[in-house]
Write a protein that holds these residues in place. Structure first.
Motif, mmCIF file in Angstrom:
data_model
loop_
_atom_site.group_PDB
_atom_site.id
_atom_site.type_symbol
_atom_site.label_atom_id
_atom_site.label_comp_id
_atom_site.label_asym_id
_atom_site.label_seq_id
_atom_site.Cartn_x
_atom_site.Cartn_y
_atom_site.Cartn_z
ATOM 1 N N ASP A 203 60.765 44.399 58.416
ATOM 2 C CA ASP A 203 61.663 44.775 58.801
ATOM 3 C C ASP A 203 62.113 44.593 57.751
ATOM 4 N N VAL A 204 62.753 43.439 57.127
ATOM 5 C CA VAL A 204 62.937 43.347 55.753
ATOM 6 C C VAL A 204 62.896 44.044 54.694
ATOM 7 N N TRP A 205 61.643 44.693 54.345
ATOM 8 C CA TRP A 205 61.532 45.886 53.220
ATOM 9 C C TRP A 205 62.644 47.164 54.094
ATOM 10 N N GLN A 206 62.050 47.178 55.199
ATOM 11 C CA GLN A 206 62.801 48.529 55.909
ATOM 12 C C GLN A 206 63.791 48.648 55.481
ATOM 13 N N TYR A 207 64.863 47.632 55.818
ATOM 14 C CA TYR A 207 66.411 47.311 56.005
ATOM 15 C C TYR A 207 66.838 47.468 54.692
ATOM 16 N N ILE A 208 65.802 47.252 53.067
ATOM 17 C CA ILE A 208 65.956 46.580 51.779
ATOM 18 C C ILE A 208 65.950 48.380 51.651
ATOM 19 N N ALA A 209 65.177 49.429 52.250
ATOM 20 C CA ALA A 209 65.238 50.318 52.066
ATOM 21 C C ALA A 209 66.459 51.384 52.655
ATOM 22 N N ARG A 210 66.803 50.865 53.735
ATOM 23 C CA ARG A 210 67.484 51.401 54.493
ATOM 24 C C ARG A 210 69.404 51.158 53.622
ATOM 25 N N LEU A 215 66.783 44.750 44.313
ATOM 26 C CA LEU A 215 65.689 43.498 44.261
ATOM 27 C C LEU A 215 65.211 43.098 42.979
ATOM 28 N N PRO A 216 65.237 42.401 42.340
ATOM 29 C CA PRO A 216 64.466 41.716 40.987
ATOM 30 C C PRO A 216 63.416 42.709 40.794
ATOM 31 N N GLU A 217 62.685 43.159 39.759
ATOM 32 C CA GLU A 217 62.053 43.664 39.366
ATOM 33 C C GLU A 217 59.802 43.326 39.933
ATOM 34 N N ILE A 218 59.891 42.131 39.657
ATOM 35 C CA ILE A 218 59.286 41.124 40.265
ATOM 36 C C ILE A 218 58.857 41.171 41.676
ATOM 37 N N TYR A 219 59.975 42.227 42.521
ATOM 38 C CA TYR A 219 58.932 42.600 43.203
ATOM 39 C C TYR A 219 58.121 43.566 43.243
ATOM 40 N N PHE A 220 58.410 44.438 42.590
ATOM 41 C CA PHE A 220 57.683 45.943 42.610
ATOM 42 C C PHE A 220 55.650 45.241 42.069
ATOM 43 N N ALA A 221 55.120 46.250 41.727
ATOM 44 C CA ALA A 221 53.753 46.640 40.746
ATOM 45 C C ALA A 221 54.334 46.185 39.500
ATOM 46 N N HIS A 222 54.344 45.546 38.775
ATOM 47 C CA HIS A 222 54.160 45.401 36.850
ATOM 48 C C HIS A 222 53.219 44.938 36.473
ATOM 49 N N GLU A 223 52.263 45.049 35.176
ATOM 50 C CA GLU A 223 51.947 44.449 34.616
ATOM 51 C C GLU A 223 52.045 42.741 34.241
ATOM 52 N N ARG A 224 51.710 42.849 34.288
ATOM 53 C CA ARG A 224 51.753 40.463 33.821
ATOM 54 C C ARG A 224 50.496 40.081 33.919
ATOM 55 N N GLU A 225 50.384 38.805 32.379
ATOM 56 C CA GLU A 225 49.382 37.855 32.192
ATOM 57 C C GLU A 225 49.751 36.512 33.403
ATOM 58 N N VAL A 226 48.476 36.362 33.454
ATOM 59 C CA VAL A 226 48.337 35.885 35.048
ATOM 60 C C VAL A 226 46.391 35.304 35.215
ATOM 61 N N LEU A 274 59.581 51.105 46.859
ATOM 62 C CA LEU A 274 60.056 50.844 48.680
ATOM 63 C C LEU A 274 58.699 51.707 49.704
ATOM 64 N N ASP A 275 58.878 52.670 49.055
ATOM 65 C CA ASP A 275 57.904 53.377 49.865
ATOM 66 C C ASP A 275 56.492 52.715 49.916
ATOM 67 N N ALA A 276 56.227 52.798 48.799
ATOM 68 C CA ALA A 276 54.352 51.920 48.987
ATOM 69 C C ALA A 276 54.136 50.433 49.331
ATOM 70 N N VAL A 277 55.200 49.849 48.512
ATOM 71 C CA VAL A 277 55.577 48.467 48.836
ATOM 72 C C VAL A 277 55.507 48.702 50.384
ATOM 73 N N ILE A 278 55.950 49.055 51.629
ATOM 74 C CA ILE A 278 56.179 49.216 52.824
ATOM 75 C C ILE A 278 55.302 49.839 53.135
ATOM 76 N N THR A 279 54.280 50.453 52.826
ATOM 77 C CA THR A 279 53.148 50.884 53.686
ATOM 78 C C THR A 279 51.520 49.517 53.223
ATOM 79 N N GLU A 280 51.703 49.621 52.043
ATOM 80 C CA GLU A 280 51.280 48.129 52.004
ATOM 81 C C GLU A 280 51.377 47.053 52.431
#
Length: 312
Positions: A203-210, A215-226, A274-280
């Motif tokens: 619901d939170v992600w669908q509302y964000i999209a609507r 959002l901070p970019e950290i919520y989306f896929a990015h290359e990171r040293e982990v 956002l669409d890809a995150v919601i699907t995930e």
């Protein structure tokens, strides 16, 4: 003769019927306005995480075009993600808000709190939070907790009474029939308020999209040293990672929830939109806390124990 089924179908197809997101939004707006009418010194917990971002968006909607009648509060562990802190400060400035900061590092420097051996500071947030509530005399504290996140949070009411020590007693939970909320409290007590209680992560992600919420970019896929610890991908930092034998590698990841870097794991992901995150999220069978928060795995009752002590 009209049947019950046909009445239901007519109601669902009515142009005046609310979508589930509209219904959730309406409930949250009602809660914000109830608190504004019942309490003298409410505050919104705002970390720059997605739930607090949605909560602030709803508060702004609830009182537009006027300013929101609340200040903000962030308990800063000192190990927060820089991207999230930058977003927090940018948002506060953009909307002309007042932000209170309770710093865990200050308490460590004064010897009130001691670093844990594992470097995790999330459990250390309780004392700065409760003392800030007492010193500022906040009588209502908005949190972004949702019932789908964790079983202890599923027990909690929308209006959750805390005693003079900020402690939570499940036996003092009040009934909330017909969206009637009881904010009565004795001097020194306060109420934690959870406008997103009935929302899910999806619901939170669908509302964000609507709503087109940034959002901070950290919520989306990015290359990171982990590096990997306890089956989670953690970010290296001064908090004590990586240790000997833990190898840092660059991976394509994103975060489902953000908190202290020492206990918040990333997930492998290619979701850059956002669409890809919601699907995930729709395909996931683990809550974001269950999948990526080490502090919730310390024991079966880790969250409930902390809530009893005064945690969020």
């Amino acid at each position: 003769m009209t049947t019950v089924a046909s009445v239901s179908e007519e109601t669902d197809s009515s142009p005046y019927a609310l979508s589930h997101l509209d219904a959730l939004e309406s409930e949250a707006v009602h809660i914000f306005r109830e608190v504004a009418g019942e309490f003298e010194r409410p505050v919104i917990l705002f970390s720059g995480g997605k739930d607090s971002i949605v909560m602030l968006h709803l508060a702004l909607k609830a009182f537009a075009p006027a300013a929101i009648p609340f200040t903000l509060l962030h308990v800063d562990t000192g190990h927060n993600f820089p991207e999230v802190l930058a977003y927090r400060d940018r948002t506060v400035e953009e909307h002309g808000l007042r932000l209170h900061i309770a710093s865990v590092q200050d308490y460590i420097d004064r010897g009130v709190l001691r670093e844990r051996p594992d470097g995790t500071r999330n459990p250390l947030q309780t004392v700065p939070l409760t003392e800030k509530i007492q010193s500022e005399r906040f009588d209502a504290v908005f949190g972004g907790g949702r019932r789908d996140e964790e079983k202890a949070r599923a027990k909690e009411r929308v209006f959750s009474l805390r005693d003079e020590f900020s402690q939570w007693d499940p036996r003092r939970q009040r009934p909330e029939l017909w969206q009637l909320y009881n904010g009565r409290h004795a001097p020194g007590e306060h109420v934690r308020v959870f406008p997103l209680s009935n929302w899910t992560e999806l619901d939170v992600w669908q509302y964000i999209a609507r709503e087109g919420i940034e959002l901070p970019e950290i919520y989306f896929a990015h290359e990171r040293e982990v590096f990997q610890r306890s089956n989670m991908w953690l970010t290296a930092g001064e908090w004590g990672g990586p240790k000997d034998g833990e190898t840092v590698e660059k991976r394509l990841v994103r975060y489902r929830t953000v908190g202290d870097m020492s206990c918040t794991g990333a997930v492998d992901s290619e979701a850059t939109t956002l669409d890809a995150v919601i699907t995930e999220i729709a395909a996931s069978r683990l809550t974001e806390r269950g999948a990526t928060r080490a502090d919730d795995k310390m024991s079966e009752a880790a969250m409930e124990d902390r809530k009893r002590e005064g945690y969020f």
